[in-house]
Design a protein around this motif. Structure first.
Motif, PDB file in Angstrom:
ATOM      1  N   UNK A 187       0.834  -1.205   0.000  1.00  0.00           N
ATOM      2  CA  UNK A 187       0.000   0.000   0.000  1.00  0.00           C
ATOM      3  C   UNK A 187       0.868   1.254   0.000  1.00  0.00           C
ATOM      4  N   UNK A 188       1.920   1.241   0.795  1.00  0.00           N
ATOM      5  CA  UNK A 188       2.805   2.407   0.841  1.00  0.00           C
ATOM      6  C   UNK A 188       3.475   2.630  -0.508  1.00  0.00           C
ATOM      7  N   UNK A 189       3.870   1.558  -1.184  1.00  0.00           N
ATOM      8  CA  UNK A 189       4.511   1.711  -2.488  1.00  0.00           C
ATOM      9  C   UNK A 189       3.537   2.298  -3.505  1.00  0.00           C
ATOM     10  N   UNK A 190       2.279   1.881  -3.428  1.00  0.00           N
ATOM     11  CA  UNK A 190       1.256   2.455  -4.300  1.00  0.00           C
ATOM     12  C   UNK A 190       1.102   3.941  -4.021  1.00  0.00           C
ATOM     13  N   UNK A 191       1.075   4.303  -2.767  1.00  0.00           N
ATOM     14  CA  UNK A 191       0.998   5.699  -2.304  1.00  0.00           C
ATOM     15  C   UNK A 191       2.162   6.512  -2.887  1.00  0.00           C
ATOM     16  N   UNK A 192       3.359   5.977  -2.815  1.00  0.00           N
ATOM     17  CA  UNK A 192       4.548   6.663  -3.341  1.00  0.00           C
ATOM     18  C   UNK A 192       4.470   6.782  -4.864  1.00  0.00           C
ATOM     19  N   UNK A 193       4.073   5.699  -5.527  1.00  0.00           N
ATOM     20  CA  UNK A 193       4.007   5.702  -6.990  1.00  0.00           C
ATOM     21  C   UNK A 193       3.004   6.736  -7.500  1.00  0.00           C
ATOM     22  N   UNK A 194       1.843   6.814  -6.861  1.00  0.00           N
ATOM     23  CA  UNK A 194       0.839   7.797  -7.277  1.00  0.00           C
ATOM     24  C   UNK A 194       1.361   9.204  -7.030  1.00  0.00           C
ATOM     25  N   UNK A 195       1.994   9.423  -5.901  1.00  0.00           N
ATOM     26  CA  UNK A 195       2.543  10.740  -5.595  1.00  0.00           C
ATOM     27  C   UNK A 195       3.557  11.198  -6.616  1.00  0.00           C
ATOM     28  N   UNK A 196       4.337  10.275  -7.151  1.00  0.00           N
ATOM     29  CA  UNK A 196       5.378  10.608  -8.124  1.00  0.00           C
ATOM     30  C   UNK A 196       4.793  11.063  -9.460  1.00  0.00           C
ATOM     31  N   UNK A 197       3.534  10.742  -9.719  1.00  0.00           N
ATOM     32  CA  UNK A 197       2.918  11.121 -10.993  1.00  0.00           C
ATOM     33  C   UNK A 197       2.478  12.583 -11.012  1.00  0.00           C
ATOM     34  N   UNK A 198       2.386  13.208  -9.817  1.00  0.00           N
ATOM     35  CA  UNK A 198       2.083  14.645  -9.697  1.00  0.00           C
ATOM     36  C   UNK A 198       0.839  15.041 -10.500  1.00  0.00           C
ATOM     37  N   UNK A 199      -0.252  14.347 -10.268  1.00  0.00           N
ATOM     38  CA  UNK A 199      -1.505  14.646 -10.936  1.00  0.00           C
ATOM     39  C   UNK A 199      -2.135  15.900 -10.327  1.00  0.00           C
ATOM     40  N   UNK A 200      -2.779  16.707 -11.160  1.00  0.00           N
ATOM     41  CA  UNK A 200      -3.439  17.914 -10.669  1.00  0.00           C
ATOM     42  C   UNK A 200      -4.505  17.568  -9.634  1.00  0.00           C
TER      43      UNK A 200
END
Length: 238
Positions: A187-200
């Motif tokens: 779950x934490x890795x998913x959290x990090x991966x989504x954060x790295x995409x910098x979506x508006x």
């Protein structure tokens, strides 16, 4: 602050133990305990006991049901305290809860996100939300599947009445520390991966995971909010 004589010593002891466990878990992995918010889950807990927990320093509570929270709210001492909805939210309850809580943690569909956004715009506010992820695709639980999360975020990122502040999950009941940490780590890795995409309009600021039986492992794997009920208040009385 309530008079000391009016504070339940068992409640006070439980809170002390939970806080010590969070601090110990943080120390074990080199985290600052101030990075973790303890959320007292107040489902079925009467307002008097919730107010005692607040008097003992609890600064965030979580309620599962819209109607239960609205019935309790007039009797709660919420100055300086955040109240979050953490249970499944149906669209027909959105009008009742928007503006009544600081955050809605359990958004799991475009339909619910749109309803919250529309109601928030009508009220002239922006509602912080977390998107609930069903990490193990359990049929009995709410939440978007991990492999569908990014698609959902792309569909809701332009809803201007909401602000996605992170993710939430309710993991399976697991027995060993290894199993618990493995799920939380994913779950934490998913959290990090989504954060790295910098979506508006999508900020990965909060990761809500861990409950009374597994909050220690959740803290060790990066939780910023742990939702603890029975370990604070005792077994629920239905």
């Amino acid at each position: 602050m309530k008079e000391r004589s009016s504070i339940d010593p068992i409640l006070e002891g439980n809170l002390t133990l939970v806080r010590e466990t969070i601090e110990s878990a943080c120390n074990a992995v080199g985290r600052d305990a101030r990075q973790v918010m303890l959320q007292a889950v107040t489902k079925t807990v009467e307002p008097q006991r919730i107010n005692q927990a607040i008097a003992l320093g609890v600064r965030c509570i979580g309620e599962n049901r819209v109607q239960e929270f609205l019935e309790k709210k007039p009797y709660l001492t919420l100055d300086g305290v955040e109240a979050h909805l953490i249970g499944h939210l149906q669209t027909n309850k959105v009008k009742q809860i928007v503006g009544e809580v600081s955050m809605i943690q359990s958004v799991d569909s475009v339909k619910v996100a749109k309803a919250i956004s529309d109601r928030s715009l009508q009220a002239g506010i922006t509602t912080p939300i977390l998107v609930e992820v069903n990490m193990e695709n359990e049929a009995s639980k709410s939440g978007v599947a991990a492999d569908e999360l990014e698609r959902l975020l792309h569909e809701i990122h332009n809803f201007s009445g909401i602000h996605v502040r992170g993710l939430m999950t309710v993991p399976p009941i697991l027995r060993t520390e290894y199993e618990k940490r493995h799920v939380f780590s994913k779950m934490f890795q998913l959290f990090v991966d989504i954060g790295a995409k910098k979506l508006d309009n999508i900020d990965m600021l909060e990761l809500s995971m861990g409950m009374s039986g597994d909050y220690r492992e959740a803290v060790m794997e990066g939780a910023t909010i742990v939702r603890v009920g029975s370990a604070i208040f005792g077994r629920r009385q239905y």
